[in-house]
Motif scaffolding. Structure first.
Motif, mmCIF file in Angstrom:
data_model
loop_
_atom_site.group_PDB
_atom_site.id
_atom_site.type_symbol
_atom_site.label_atom_id
_atom_site.label_comp_id
_atom_site.label_asym_id
_atom_site.label_seq_id
_atom_site.Cartn_x
_atom_site.Cartn_y
_atom_site.Cartn_z
ATOM 1 N N PHE A 178 -15.029 -94.420 83.497
ATOM 2 C CA PHE A 178 -16.072 -93.460 83.142
ATOM 3 C C PHE A 178 -15.470 -92.108 82.787
ATOM 4 N N LEU A 179 -14.585 -91.615 83.634
ATOM 5 C CA LEU A 179 -13.998 -90.290 83.424
ATOM 6 C C LEU A 179 -13.142 -90.258 82.157
ATOM 7 N N GLY A 180 -12.358 -91.314 81.941
ATOM 8 C CA GLY A 180 -11.499 -91.370 80.770
ATOM 9 C C GLY A 180 -12.275 -91.414 79.471
ATOM 10 N N ASN A 181 -13.368 -92.178 79.471
ATOM 11 C CA ASN A 181 -14.176 -92.286 78.253
ATOM 12 C C ASN A 181 -15.052 -91.061 78.022
ATOM 13 N N LEU A 183 -13.850 -88.060 78.091
ATOM 14 C CA LEU A 183 -13.030 -87.060 77.412
ATOM 15 C C LEU A 183 -13.359 -87.039 75.916
ATOM 16 N N PRO A 184 -13.343 -85.873 75.283
ATOM 17 C CA PRO A 184 -13.737 -85.776 73.869
ATOM 18 C C PRO A 184 -12.804 -86.552 72.943
ATOM 19 N N ALA A 185 -13.401 -87.445 72.153
ATOM 20 C CA ALA A 185 -12.613 -88.263 71.229
ATOM 21 C C ALA A 185 -11.950 -87.422 70.151
ATOM 22 N N SER A 186 -12.527 -86.250 69.846
ATOM 23 C CA SER A 186 -11.947 -85.376 68.822
ATOM 24 C C SER A 186 -10.572 -84.864 69.238
ATOM 25 N N ILE A 187 -10.309 -84.823 70.545
ATOM 26 C CA ILE A 187 -9.026 -84.346 71.057
ATOM 27 C C ILE A 187 -8.104 -85.496 71.428
ATOM 28 N N PHE A 188 -8.668 -86.526 72.074
ATOM 29 C CA PHE A 188 -7.848 -87.608 72.616
ATOM 30 C C PHE A 188 -7.932 -88.906 71.821
ATOM 31 N N GLY A 189 -8.858 -88.980 70.855
ATOM 32 C CA GLY A 189 -9.044 -90.224 70.124
ATOM 33 C C GLY A 189 -9.410 -91.346 71.083
ATOM 34 N N THR A 190 -8.805 -92.510 70.896
ATOM 35 C CA THR A 190 -9.020 -93.624 71.833
ATOM 36 C C THR A 190 -7.773 -93.900 72.669
ATOM 37 N N VAL A 192 -6.682 -92.348 75.390
ATOM 38 C CA VAL A 192 -6.992 -92.346 76.814
ATOM 39 C C VAL A 192 -7.982 -93.454 77.149
ATOM 40 N N SER A 193 -9.014 -93.623 76.325
ATOM 41 C CA SER A 193 -10.043 -94.624 76.624
ATOM 42 C C SER A 193 -9.456 -96.031 76.649
ATOM 43 N N ALA A 195 -6.432 -96.788 77.549
ATOM 44 C CA ALA A 195 -5.652 -96.887 78.784
ATOM 45 C C ALA A 195 -6.555 -97.110 79.992
ATOM 46 N N VAL A 196 -7.636 -96.340 80.091
ATOM 47 C CA VAL A 196 -8.520 -96.474 81.256
ATOM 48 C C VAL A 196 -9.310 -97.778 81.201
ATOM 49 N N ASP A 197 -9.600 -98.273 80.004
ATOM 50 C CA ASP A 197 -10.257 -99.578 79.895
ATOM 51 C C ASP A 197 -9.356 -100.683 80.454
ATOM 52 N N PHE A 198 -8.056 -100.554 80.191
ATOM 53 C CA PHE A 198 -7.109 -101.536 80.740
ATOM 54 C C PHE A 198 -7.084 -101.457 82.264
ATOM 55 N N LEU A 199 -7.068 -100.243 82.806
ATOM 56 C CA LEU A 199 -7.069 -100.075 84.261
ATOM 57 C C LEU A 199 -8.347 -100.634 84.877
ATOM 58 N N PHE A 200 -9.450 -100.467 84.160
ATOM 59 C CA PHE A 200 -10.740 -100.988 84.595
ATOM 60 C C PHE A 200 -10.684 -102.514 84.749
ATOM 61 N N ILE A 201 -10.177 -103.189 83.723
ATOM 62 C CA ILE A 201 -10.080 -104.658 83.773
ATOM 63 C C ILE A 201 -9.033 -105.096 84.784
ATOM 64 N N LEU A 202 -7.955 -104.336 84.901
ATOM 65 C CA LEU A 202 -6.932 -104.641 85.903
ATOM 66 C C LEU A 202 -7.532 -104.616 87.312
ATOM 67 N N GLY A 203 -8.389 -103.636 87.567
ATOM 68 C CA GLY A 203 -9.066 -103.558 88.860
ATOM 69 C C GLY A 203 -9.935 -104.770 89.119
ATOM 70 N N LEU A 204 -10.591 -105.271 88.087
ATOM 71 C CA LEU A 204 -11.433 -106.464 88.230
ATOM 72 C C LEU A 204 -10.594 -107.713 88.491
ATOM 73 N N VAL A 205 -9.498 -107.856 87.737
ATOM 74 C CA VAL A 205 -8.634 -109.023 87.927
ATOM 75 C C VAL A 205 -8.023 -109.002 89.330
ATOM 76 N N ALA A 206 -7.561 -107.828 89.760
ATOM 77 C CA ALA A 206 -6.970 -107.700 91.090
ATOM 78 C C ALA A 206 -8.002 -108.016 92.180
ATOM 79 N N THR A 207 -9.228 -107.559 91.979
ATOM 80 C CA THR A 207 -10.295 -107.839 92.943
ATOM 81 C C THR A 207 -10.585 -109.322 92.993
#
Length: 212
Positions: A178-181, A183-190, A192-193, A195-207
């Protein structure tokens, strides 16, 4: 930076998918198969952004990018099923109710239909260059209702799993996403999003690995 990071995201997602497939081969757990489907969409997403510069602007790249959004709308709602099944496995009371256990599929398919009929059906794309990458993005920026609803449901399940098992990473992964997405896309593009999407799925797989 994008020319380096997007291939890294692609390989990281591929590695997680291969690991998940090995888990599925051992357990034949439908949850892991659903997670592999989401990871397949992530691999495709990052791969197309990685090679966008090589393909260049045009109908082909636009069509390939349109599939990125199609897979997003098709696979992401399946995480609702994953989250409910995980909560059920650890004994969360509301998730163990048969109506919820089977109703999560109806919610997931409803979200898929909603996304395809409202977000994807009228999708218009325009090329954009950022950090050395070339991709197509929606011409109009609208609130990603599908993603928000899915993440809220996953985060809620993750919170209750945390309470039951003292394993917080599904909830924490959702919060990071949520926090990563946000962030303004005009500055960070995708950058950061993705990267955090990968961490999100990693958390699900680990769980899934911990609670199954």
């Amino acid at each position: 930076m994008g020319t380096f990071l997007y291939p890294v995201y692609t390989l990281a997602s591929l590695g997680l998918a291969i690991w998940s497939f090995n888990l599925f081969a051992d357990s034949h757990n439908i949850n892991i198969l659903l997670l592999i489907s989401v990871l397949a969409g992530m691999i495709y997403d990052n791969l197309i952004v990685s090679v966008g510069r090589l393909i260049n602007e045009g109908t082909l790249l636009e069509s390939l990018n349109r599939l990125r959004f199609f897979f997003h709308n098709l696979f992401i709602p399946l995480l609702v099923v994953v989250a409910v099944k995980l909560a059920c496995n650890v004994g969360v009371v509301w998730a163990s109710h048969p109506i919820v256990c089977y109703g999560c599929w109806a919610i997931a398919f409803g979200l898929i239909a909603f996304g395809l009929l409202t977000e994807f059906r009228y999708l218009e794309l325009a090329p954009t260059n950022f950090a050395g990458s070339l991709r197509y993005k929606p011409k109009s920026c609208s609130v990603p209702i599908l993603t928000i609803l899915t993440a809220l449901l996953v985060g809620m399940a993750g919170f209750y799993i945390w309470r039951e098992t003292q394993w917080p990473w599904m909830f924490v992964g959702t919060l990071i996403m949520f926090l990563g997405n946000a962030l303004p896309a005009s500055i960070f593009g995708t950058l950061v999003s993705s990267a955090v999407d990968f961490l999100f799925i990693l958390g699900l797989v680990a769980t899934e690995l911990i609670v199954h």
